[in-house]
Design a protein around this motif. Sequence first.
Motif, mmCIF file in Angstrom:
data_model
loop_
_atom_site.group_PDB
_atom_site.id
_atom_site.type_symbol
_atom_site.label_atom_id
_atom_site.label_comp_id
_atom_site.label_asym_id
_atom_site.label_seq_id
_atom_site.Cartn_x
_atom_site.Cartn_y
_atom_site.Cartn_z
ATOM 1 N N ALA A 103 4.810 -2.442 2.993
ATOM 2 C CA ALA A 103 6.131 -2.955 2.633
ATOM 3 C C ALA A 103 6.308 -2.822 1.125
ATOM 4 O O ALA A 103 5.449 -3.245 0.355
ATOM 5 N N LEU A 104 7.400 -2.216 0.736
ATOM 6 C CA LEU A 104 7.695 -2.033 -0.685
ATOM 7 C C LEU A 104 8.963 -2.796 -1.045
ATOM 8 O O LEU A 104 9.893 -2.890 -0.251
ATOM 9 N N GLY A 110 2.938 4.546 -9.887
ATOM 10 C CA GLY A 110 4.169 3.761 -9.925
ATOM 11 C C GLY A 110 3.887 2.300 -10.161
ATOM 12 O O GLY A 110 2.778 1.907 -10.519
ATOM 13 N N ASN A 111 4.906 1.486 -9.926
ATOM 14 C CA ASN A 111 4.810 0.067 -10.270
ATOM 15 C C ASN A 111 4.340 -0.820 -9.113
ATOM 16 O O ASN A 111 4.451 -2.028 -9.180
ATOM 17 N N ALA A 112 3.812 -0.239 -8.044
ATOM 18 C CA ALA A 112 3.230 -1.033 -6.957
ATOM 19 C C ALA A 112 1.768 -1.327 -7.303
ATOM 20 O O ALA A 112 1.170 -0.654 -8.142
ATOM 21 N N ASP A 113 1.191 -2.315 -6.630
ATOM 22 C CA ASP A 113 -0.210 -2.640 -6.922
ATOM 23 C C ASP A 113 -1.126 -1.500 -6.457
ATOM 24 O O ASP A 113 -0.769 -0.696 -5.602
ATOM 25 N N ARG A 114 -2.310 -1.448 -7.050
ATOM 26 C CA ARG A 114 -3.243 -0.331 -6.821
ATOM 27 C C ARG A 114 -3.630 -0.198 -5.347
ATOM 28 O O ARG A 114 -3.780 0.908 -4.840
ATOM 29 N N ASP A 115 -3.811 -1.322 -4.638
ATOM 30 C CA ASP A 115 -4.169 -1.257 -3.217
ATOM 31 C C ASP A 115 -3.068 -0.575 -2.413
ATOM 32 O O ASP A 115 -3.347 0.244 -1.536
ATOM 33 N N THR A 116 -1.812 -0.916 -2.711
ATOM 34 C CA THR A 116 -0.676 -0.311 -2.004
ATOM 35 C C THR A 116 -0.597 1.174 -2.321
ATOM 36 O O THR A 116 -0.408 2.002 -1.423
ATOM 37 N N LEU A 117 -0.759 1.533 -3.604
ATOM 38 C CA LEU A 117 -0.733 2.948 -3.989
ATOM 39 C C LEU A 117 -1.841 3.722 -3.271
ATOM 40 O O LEU A 117 -1.616 4.832 -2.775
ATOM 41 N N GLN A 159 -3.288 2.928 -0.418
ATOM 42 C CA GLN A 159 -2.952 2.980 1.016
ATOM 43 C C GLN A 159 -1.906 4.078 1.284
ATOM 44 O O GLN A 159 -2.011 4.817 2.262
ATOM 45 N N ILE A 160 -0.913 4.187 0.408
ATOM 46 C CA ILE A 160 0.126 5.227 0.546
ATOM 47 C C ILE A 160 -0.502 6.609 0.412
ATOM 48 O O ILE A 160 -0.212 7.505 1.200
ATOM 49 N N GLU A 161 -1.351 6.782 -0.598
ATOM 50 C CA GLU A 161 -2.023 8.077 -0.788
ATOM 51 C C GLU A 161 -2.795 8.469 0.457
ATOM 52 O O GLU A 161 -2.714 9.602 0.929
ATOM 53 N N LYS A 162 -3.570 7.528 0.980
ATOM 54 C CA LYS A 162 -4.387 7.806 2.175
ATOM 55 C C LYS A 162 -3.489 8.220 3.341
ATOM 56 O O LYS A 162 -3.745 9.214 4.017
ATOM 57 N N LEU A 163 -2.418 7.489 3.547
ATOM 58 C CA LEU A 163 -1.502 7.759 4.651
ATOM 59 C C LEU A 163 -0.817 9.123 4.498
ATOM 60 O O LEU A 163 -0.742 9.905 5.448
ATOM 61 N N LEU A 164 -0.321 9.418 3.306
ATOM 62 C CA LEU A 164 0.415 10.675 3.104
ATOM 63 C C LEU A 164 -0.491 11.891 2.985
ATOM 64 O O LEU A 164 -0.006 13.026 3.047
ATOM 65 N N ASN A 165 -1.791 11.683 2.842
ATOM 66 C CA ASN A 165 -2.723 12.808 2.835
ATOM 67 C C ASN A 165 -3.280 13.110 4.225
ATOM 68 O O ASN A 165 -4.066 14.035 4.392
ATOM 69 N N GLU A 166 -2.845 12.351 5.232
ATOM 70 C CA GLU A 166 -3.268 12.611 6.613
ATOM 71 C C GLU A 166 -2.474 13.778 7.184
ATOM 72 O O GLU A 166 -1.286 13.944 6.892
#
Length: 180
Positions: A125-126, A147-154, A156-163
């Motif tokens: 959730a952003l 970006g300005n989201a916390d490191r854990d969220t960033l 998690q997004i990286e992991k998801l979009l690299n699938e």
Amino acid sequence: EEDRFVQKVLQEHYDKVYKENLSHSDPMAYIESKYCDVTSPNFCSYMTEDQRSIAYRNEKRMLQTGGKYSAGFARYDYALRNYKDVYTGGSRSIGYIRNTDKEKQYARSVVNQQISNLFSKNGIALSKQADLIFSIDPYTYQLTVSGNADRDTLSQIEKLLNEGDNAKNIWTHAWICMHD
């Protein structure tokens, strides 16, 4: 809906042309004279080479299948020339990739919605204030996010979009929009 309209226009056009081609004693020779023989009085010199090529393939395929129109479509097909909202021009180089601002905006909204759905499905959730920057290596398609989201969220997004092909598809979309 627009694609269905284009398909309908092309179906009707090629059905009509198919019947016309059958009225000749040698339909295949007639098709070849229209699109391949520059000395023929039937030669379609008003079409671009790409347009003649696509018409030739479509008409030949219809002849071979007994009139079944099963061809794909290109927005540079000469049969679409009177439909300015969908016709993209006379050649593959400008008409094969959707390239109007309206089409780019639509494609971007689809990509954004797909990413949003992927985030939602995976519990990301952003806030409305989130400002993310995606970087993709064009050789490996490795995506990084800042970006300005916390490191854990960033992370998690990286992991998801690299699938799978997610990063490759995002990169391809961005490349088409930049080089159009």
